[in-house]
Design a protein around this motif. Structure first.
Motif, PDB file in Angstrom:
ATOM      1  N   ASP A 194       1.026  10.878  12.589  1.00 38.95           N
ATOM      2  CA  ASP A 194       0.495   9.803  13.427  1.00 38.95           C
ATOM      3  C   ASP A 194      -0.795   9.235  12.840  1.00 38.95           C
ATOM      4  O   ASP A 194      -0.987   8.012  12.781  1.00 38.95           O
ATOM      5  CB  ASP A 194       0.232  10.319  14.842  1.00 38.95           C
ATOM      6  CG  ASP A 194       1.517  10.384  15.674  1.00 38.95           C
ATOM      7  OD1 ASP A 194       2.545   9.891  15.190  1.00 38.95           O
ATOM      8  OD2 ASP A 194       1.480  10.932  16.789  1.00 38.95           O
ATOM      9  N   LEU A 195      -1.689  10.120  12.418  1.00 39.61           N
ATOM     10  CA  LEU A 195      -2.962   9.669  11.841  1.00 39.61           C
ATOM     11  C   LEU A 195      -2.738   8.902  10.544  1.00 39.61           C
ATOM     12  O   LEU A 195      -3.392   7.891  10.277  1.00 39.61           O
ATOM     13  CB  LEU A 195      -3.879  10.872  11.602  1.00 39.61           C
ATOM     14  CG  LEU A 195      -4.381  11.594  12.859  1.00 39.61           C
ATOM     15  CD1 LEU A 195      -5.196  12.820  12.474  1.00 39.61           C
ATOM     16  CD2 LEU A 195      -5.217  10.662  13.722  1.00 39.61           C
ATOM     17  N   ALA A 196      -1.815   9.392   9.734  1.00 35.85           N
ATOM     18  CA  ALA A 196      -1.544   8.721   8.462  1.00 35.85           C
ATOM     19  C   ALA A 196      -0.977   7.328   8.699  1.00 35.85           C
ATOM     20  O   ALA A 196      -1.352   6.360   8.024  1.00 35.85           O
ATOM     21  CB  ALA A 196      -0.573   9.559   7.634  1.00 35.85           C
ATOM     22  N   ARG A 197      -0.062   7.219   9.660  1.00 39.50           N
ATOM     23  CA  ARG A 197       0.510   5.900   9.947  1.00 39.50           C
ATOM     24  C   ARG A 197      -0.558   4.948  10.480  1.00 39.50           C
ATOM     25  O   ARG A 197      -0.627   3.780  10.067  1.00 39.50           O
ATOM     26  CB  ARG A 197       1.650   6.036  10.955  1.00 39.50           C
ATOM     27  CG  ARG A 197       2.928   6.605  10.378  1.00 39.50           C
ATOM     28  CD  ARG A 197       4.067   6.503  11.371  1.00 39.50           C
ATOM     29  NE  ARG A 197       3.850   7.336  12.545  1.00 39.50           N
ATOM     30  CZ  ARG A 197       4.308   8.558  12.683  1.00 39.50           C
ATOM     31  NH1 ARG A 197       5.006   9.106  11.711  1.00 39.50           N
ATOM     32  NH2 ARG A 197       4.084   9.262  13.781  1.00 39.50           N
ATOM     33  N   GLY A 238     -10.971 -12.315   8.239  1.00 34.11           N
ATOM     34  CA  GLY A 238     -10.601 -11.207   9.112  1.00 34.11           C
ATOM     35  C   GLY A 238      -9.102 -11.075   9.191  1.00 34.11           C
ATOM     36  O   GLY A 238      -8.355 -11.888   8.656  1.00 34.11           O
ATOM     37  N   SER A 239      -8.675 -10.042   9.903  1.00 33.20           N
ATOM     38  CA  SER A 239      -7.238  -9.807  10.009  1.00 33.20           C
ATOM     39  C   SER A 239      -6.553 -10.960  10.736  1.00 33.20           C
ATOM     40  O   SER A 239      -5.433 -11.331  10.403  1.00 33.20           O
ATOM     41  CB  SER A 239      -6.981  -8.485  10.733  1.00 33.20           C
ATOM     42  OG  SER A 239      -7.534  -8.526  12.031  1.00 33.20           O
ATOM     43  N   THR A 240      -7.224 -11.521  11.735  1.00 34.28           N
ATOM     44  CA  THR A 240      -6.614 -12.633  12.462  1.00 34.28           C
ATOM     45  C   THR A 240      -6.447 -13.834  11.551  1.00 34.28           C
ATOM     46  O   THR A 240      -5.421 -14.514  11.562  1.00 34.28           O
ATOM     47  CB  THR A 240      -7.484 -13.005  13.671  1.00 34.28           C
ATOM     48  OG1 THR A 240      -7.640 -11.851  14.482  1.00 34.28           O
ATOM     49  CG2 THR A 240      -6.834 -14.110  14.480  1.00 34.28           C
ATOM     50  N   GLU A 241      -7.468 -14.096  10.702  1.00 33.17           N
ATOM     51  CA  GLU A 241      -7.363 -15.212   9.760  1.00 33.17           C
ATOM     52  C   GLU A 241      -6.253 -14.973   8.755  1.00 33.17           C
ATOM     53  O   GLU A 241      -5.531 -15.892   8.366  1.00 33.17           O
ATOM     54  CB  GLU A 241      -8.695 -15.400   9.036  1.00 33.17           C
ATOM     55  CG  GLU A 241      -9.812 -15.904   9.941  1.00 33.17           C
ATOM     56  CD  GLU A 241     -11.124 -15.946   9.193  1.00 33.17           C
ATOM     57  OE1 GLU A 241     -11.496 -17.040   8.739  1.00 33.17           O
ATOM     58  OE2 GLU A 241     -11.751 -14.891   9.046  1.00 33.17           O
ATOM     59  N   VAL A 246      -4.128   0.235   9.697  1.00 36.84           N
ATOM     60  CA  VAL A 246      -5.483  -0.334   9.681  1.00 36.84           C
ATOM     61  C   VAL A 246      -5.809  -0.882   8.303  1.00 36.84           C
ATOM     62  O   VAL A 246      -6.357  -1.974   8.154  1.00 36.84           O
ATOM     63  CB  VAL A 246      -6.517   0.725  10.111  1.00 36.84           C
ATOM     64  CG1 VAL A 246      -7.930   0.217   9.869  1.00 36.84           C
ATOM     65  CG2 VAL A 246      -6.329   1.078  11.577  1.00 36.84           C
ATOM     66  N   GLU A 247      -5.453  -0.118   7.251  1.00 35.72           N
ATOM     67  CA  GLU A 247      -5.746  -0.575   5.893  1.00 35.72           C
ATOM     68  C   GLU A 247      -4.967  -1.840   5.557  1.00 35.72           C
ATOM     69  O   GLU A 247      -5.460  -2.715   4.852  1.00 35.72           O
ATOM     70  CB  GLU A 247      -5.418   0.531   4.897  1.00 35.72           C
ATOM     71  CG  GLU A 247      -6.383   1.706   4.964  1.00 35.72           C
ATOM     72  CD  GLU A 247      -6.012   2.799   3.983  1.00 35.72           C
ATOM     73  OE1 GLU A 247      -4.914   2.720   3.402  1.00 35.72           O
ATOM     74  OE2 GLU A 247      -6.819   3.721   3.803  1.00 35.72           O
ATOM     75  N   LEU A 248      -3.731  -1.913   6.054  1.00 37.92           N
ATOM     76  CA  LEU A 248      -2.942  -3.120   5.812  1.00 37.92           C
ATOM     77  C   LEU A 248      -3.582  -4.340   6.484  1.00 37.92           C
ATOM     78  O   LEU A 248      -3.632  -5.431   5.906  1.00 37.92           O
ATOM     79  CB  LEU A 248      -1.521  -2.938   6.341  1.00 37.92           C
ATOM     80  CG  LEU A 248      -0.560  -2.109   5.488  1.00 37.92           C
ATOM     81  CD1 LEU A 248       0.729  -1.863   6.255  1.00 37.92           C
ATOM     82  CD2 LEU A 248      -0.262  -2.829   4.181  1.00 37.92           C
ATOM     83  N   GLY A 249      -4.045  -4.162   7.724  1.00 39.55           N
ATOM     84  CA  GLY A 249      -4.582  -5.288   8.479  1.00 39.55           C
ATOM     85  C   GLY A 249      -6.005  -5.644   8.138  1.00 39.55           C
ATOM     86  O   GLY A 249      -6.518  -6.655   8.594  1.00 39.55           O
ATOM     87  N   ALA A 303       1.210  -6.116  10.137  1.00 42.31           N
ATOM     88  CA  ALA A 303       0.048  -5.316  10.514  1.00 42.31           C
ATOM     89  C   ALA A 303      -1.108  -6.208  10.941  1.00 42.31           C
ATOM     90  O   ALA A 303      -1.813  -5.923  11.921  1.00 42.31           O
ATOM     91  CB  ALA A 303      -0.367  -4.427   9.348  1.00 42.31           C
ATOM     92  N   SER A 304      -1.311  -7.309  10.215  1.00 36.23           N
ATOM     93  CA  SER A 304      -2.387  -8.243  10.589  1.00 36.23           C
ATOM     94  C   SER A 304      -2.106  -8.873  11.943  1.00 36.23           C
ATOM     95  O   SER A 304      -2.989  -9.008  12.789  1.00 36.23           O
ATOM     96  CB  SER A 304      -2.519  -9.322   9.519  1.00 36.23           C
ATOM     97  OG  SER A 304      -2.843  -8.756   8.276  1.00 36.23           O
TER      98      SER A 304
END
Length: 902
Positions: free
Chosen positions: A771-774, A792-795, A779-782, A277-278
């Protein structure tokens, strides 16, 4: 080294005092004492032979560079290596190392070069940072493995990005085999060009060195391979990830929306991945082109969701309109029909109440009582004529020819008691012989009598005793003693024994049967005359007389148990008395309470008579139950009529009906078919109208509160219609909830909807919810959980080893030799890898399944190796501060260790 900062980091201060046990201090903090620079040359000299042997073997395996390009000196292989040491190390190293190697060590004499090495190593992280991330680490690494460091530092000095490459197992194993040629290689290194030729010769002894090196480095230089390698490394569990992707290959999404990305597929398959996800979310920032593609996909999904929600809303309104009644003008019939039918029912119920007593006979008590008396007299005469008198006649015939019973004494006593016996006897009612006997008795003359004459006198005395028993008990007892004396005279007489026996049987019939049945109790009163020669019980009172108590009922049973006429008359008389007692003379309705009281008061009598063959209780119970039911119905109807008559409109009637299931049943049962339809339409309309105006809460409140009543009012299809209304209201409620959470966009993106979708799929709200739940889960995972760390997510993806410039592993001469090849690729590799990752992760996740399965298989075959903890070096001069000085200083030793380990 900034010892002030280092001391502060570990909760201490720089100390100027001596005498510190730095070995113990370093051990306490899980570190080591700084290596003095003076010790490095000696350790390097001791480790140089082994380090050189290993370095030579690795260079031989790296045949890509040695066997295909002419190299003039061994120095070219380690071009760029500088000196990481200072002072005393240089003199010792110059003696032990090849001249070309030592020249490269010279360029590490400046602080700028040292800083460049440590910064680059720390940026790489992992094993590289451990070996070269600090001045202390460099000293120890050079001291323990100088030839390996020479190769690694070449990459660090040139700013290379492949310093953490992990070699394939086949390459590593081959290196071990080539290392057996240590001595010739070492000689070659010391002699320049000859050493290179020796290395080339050693490399030629390695089968397919080019293929082996290519296999090792391809995953890190080919953008497609790099992308797949990064993705696989980001997956926490490659096997589970592959299984989830296969399980979701046909997962349905919102019509017109792009297919699920790999992260969404993993969420759907129950294997959410932080690393993936990240990595996926970091793609948007990797290059402008990929960012635009990610934004376009997001807009396409949002547009598809908005269009699906629009279709759902239209479907809700369409269904509500189809369920809503077309015409409510007939609703007024509900009240009109109800009021009219209530009035009709009241009249009908009144007639029903009057008919409850219909099973009860209406007879004259004088008639049924007279019938019973007539039957009593007839039965008494029959018993006397056909049973008693023949018994006495038989006894008389067995008597002796000559009278032999002396009753002089008993007659004299009787005369004393009652006077002249003739006074109590009607001379015309007795036989001539008895008259003569009585005459002689009155004259004082005694004589012997026959058994027949004996019976006549005895009967006269017995009747007299019974007559005066209630008024003169003493004289009655005296007369009974006279009768007993006469019986003794009979026993002493010469009457034959047969005559005596037959006479005794005749007497028994009189005493045990005739008298109890017809001469005692209510039966005796009925059959004896009173004043004016009337029966002592009048015929109109006869049934009631037998019913007044249990003994009287038994009197009737003894006399009439086997007489159907008397039993029938008694049954008719009792039921007539019951009717007279329980029927209201004005309304002609039966009073259930009076009926119950009559049955309770006469219970024992009725039980006695029922045992003799009467059947009155069944009729009584039926009448009482019917009367009670009619009374309850009357009371209910009266209440309902009063309640519903207060309703001024049909709407108010419906309101009252909704108050309870019984109310609704009462109303609906009284309506005509047309009015029932109008009622059902109104009940439906109250729900659909709320849905049409978007007030699903009001619709659900109405349906939930009045569920049972509504189902009754809707009729046969009530349950299904009710369920349809509830389902529609819930759908609207869910729709409004989803609508409030769905992303809003002002950009409308045309979406392509497959032609083979069903109407249900085109109006499914669940696909939008999913779809919204996924998307939310991804987003929460990343999103970083530790905000304070500022990652951040990229880091986070970089830390997981997902970025293209963070290839995992350890430093090797192969990377050193191949560095010039990689450098030209890595300048643009990030952008190409990101584009490929976007295509695979977002557009075609299925293409990643084979690589995941291969990684899972390799992982299963390779035993896990536990990494040792990172050593901590405590420089000279750092001393722990006194405990308790600050909040940090107050931590226990173990807490300090944990904090530094973190």
């Amino acid at each position: 080294m900034d010892y002030e900062a280092l001391a502060k980091e570990f909760g201490g201060v720089v100390s100027s005092k001596g005498g510190v046990d730095y070995e113990a201090l370093a051990k306490e903090f899980g570190g080591q004492v700084a290596t003095p620079l003076s010790e490095v040359p000696g350790r390097a000299l001791a480790s140089a032979p082994g380090s050189a042997a290993k370095f030579a073997g690795n260079l031989a395996q790296a045949g890509l560079m040695i066997a295909t390009k002419p190299v003039s000196t061994g120095g070219a292989i380690i071009k760029g290596v500088g000196d990481t040491l200072a002072g005393g190390l240089r003199a010792g190293a110059q003696k032990a190392l090849p001249e070309q190697v030592f020249k490269f060590l010279n360029q590490f004499d400046s602080p700028e070069t040292t800083k460049r090495i440590t910064d680059t190593a720390q940026a790489f992280g992992g094993a590289v940072a451990k070996r070269y991330g600090s001045w202390e680490a460099i000293k120890n690494s050079v001291a323990d493995d100088p030839f390996e460091v020479a190769g690694d530092l070449a990459t660090l000095l040139t700013g290379g990005q492949l310093a953490t490459m992990r070699m394939a197992p086949t390459v590593s194993n081959a290196m071990g085999r080539v290392a057996t040629q240590v001595d010739p290689t070492m000689i070659a290194l010391r002699t320049g060009v000859g050493g290179v030729n020796a290395l080339r010769s050693a490399a030629e002894n390695t089968p397919n060195p080019l293929s082996m090196v290519n296999a090792a480095v391809t995953p890190y230089v080919d953008p497609g391979a790099v992308a797949v390698n990064q993705f696989v490394r980001a997956a926490e569990d490659p096997g589970a990830t592959a299984a989830a992707l296969r399980a979701t290959q046909n997962a349905f999404v919102t019509p017109g929306a792009p297919a699920m990305s790999v992260s969404e597929r993993l969420v759907e398959g129950g294997v959410p991945s932080l690393g993936i996800a990240s990595l996926e979310q970091g793609l948007a920032a990797s290059s402008p082109k990929v960012g635009l593609q990610m934004r376009g996909r997001e807009l396409e999904q949002q547009s598809a969701i908005q269009q699906q929600l629009t279709r759902v809303e239209e479907m809700i309104q369409t269904q509500a309109a189809s369920m809503a009644p077309a015409d409510l003008s007939q609703l007024r019939q509900v009240r009109d029909t109800l009021m009219r039918n209530l009035a009709d029912e009241q009249a009908t119920l009144a007639n029903t109440a009057q008919g409850v007593a219909q099973p009860l006979p209406t007879v004259r008590q004088a008639d049924v009582g007279g019938e019973i008396q007539t039957r009593g007299r007839e039965m008494a005469k029959t018993f006397k004529d056909e049973i008693v008198e023949p018994a006495f006649a038989a006894a008389f015939r067995a008597d002796a020819p000559t009278p032999s019973i002396d009753i002089t004494s008993p007659l004299n006593r009787a005369k004393e008691i009652i006077g002249d016996i003739s006074a109590i006897v009607d001379p015309t009612s007795v036989p001539p012989a008895v008259r003569n006997l009585l005459k002689l008795s009155s004259e004082g003359v005694g004589r012997l009598v026959s058994l027949e004459e004996f019976q006549s006198v005895r009967a006269v005395l017995g009747n007299q005793a019974r007559t005066i028993a209630s008024t003169d008990r003493a004289r009655a007892r005296a007369l009974r003693s006279v009768i007993n004396e006469m019986d003794e005279a009979l026993k002493a007489s010469k009457v034959p024994e047969e005559g005596k026996t037959l006479y005794a049987e005749a007497q028994r019939l009189v005493s045990e049967e005739q008298i109890p049945m017809f001469r005692t109790g209510e039966t005796g009163k009925m059959l004896t005359s009173g004043s004016y020669n009337q029966p002592r019980t009048l015929p109109s009172q006869q049934v009631e007389a037998f019913l007044k108590n249990e003994d009287a009922a038994k009197d009737f049973v003894r006399a009439f148990e086997n007489d159907p006429r008397a039993l029938q008359s008694m049954q008719q008389g009792i039921l007539d008395l019951y009717r007279q007692d329980i029927v209201n003379p004005t309304t002609r309705a039966v009073d259930p309470k009076r009926a119950a009281k009559f049955e309770a008061d006469k219970a024992r009598q009725i039980d006695t008579l029922e045992a003799a063959g009467l059947n009155v209780r069944e009729t009584m119970d039926m009448v009482r139950r019917d009367a009670a039911a009619v009374q309850r119905a009357t009371e209910t109807l009266t209440k309902e009529a009063s309640k519903f008559s207060a309703a001024k409109s049909a709407d108010e009637v419906v309101d009252l009906a909704l108050q309870s299931p019984s109310n609704m049943t009462s109303v609906r049962d009284r309506l005509t078919p047309t009015a029932r339809t109008a009622l059902a339409d109104e009940l439906t309309n109250r729900a659909t109208s709320a849905i049409e105006r978007g007030d699903s809460k009001a619709a659900l409140d109405y349906l939930t509160k009045n569920e049972k009543a509504i189902k009754i009012g809707l009729g046969k299809a009530g349950a299904k219609t009710y369920d349809d209304l509830v389902e529609l209201a819930n759908l609207q409620k869910d729709f409004l909830d989803v609508l409030s959470q769905a992303p809003k966009t002002s950009v409308s993106v045309p979406v392509t909807i497959p032609k083979n979708l069903t109407a249900k799929q085109l109006t499914s709200l669940k696909v939008v919810v999913d779809d919204l739940a996924r998307a939310k889960a991804v987003v929460e995972l990343g999103t970083p959980k530790n905000k304070a760390a500022g990652k951040g997510s990229t880091e986070a993806a970089l830390e997981a080893g997902a970025a293209p410039n963070r290839i995992p592993g350890f430093m090797t001469p192969v990377i050193t030799a191949a560095k010039s090849v990689f450098r030209s690729i890595l300048d643009f590799q990030d952008r190409r890898v990101a584009a490929i990752l976007f295509d695979k992760m977002v557009k075609d996740p299925d293409s990643l399944i084979p690589a995941l399965e291969a990684a899972a298989k390799a992982k299963a075959a390779t035993p896990a190796v536990k990494q040792p903890p990172r050593p901590l070096t405590i420089p000279v001069g750092v001393e722990r501060a006194a405990r308790g000085a600050t909040a940090v200083n107050s931590m226990s030793n173990q807490e300090n260790r944990n904090a530094m380990a973190r």
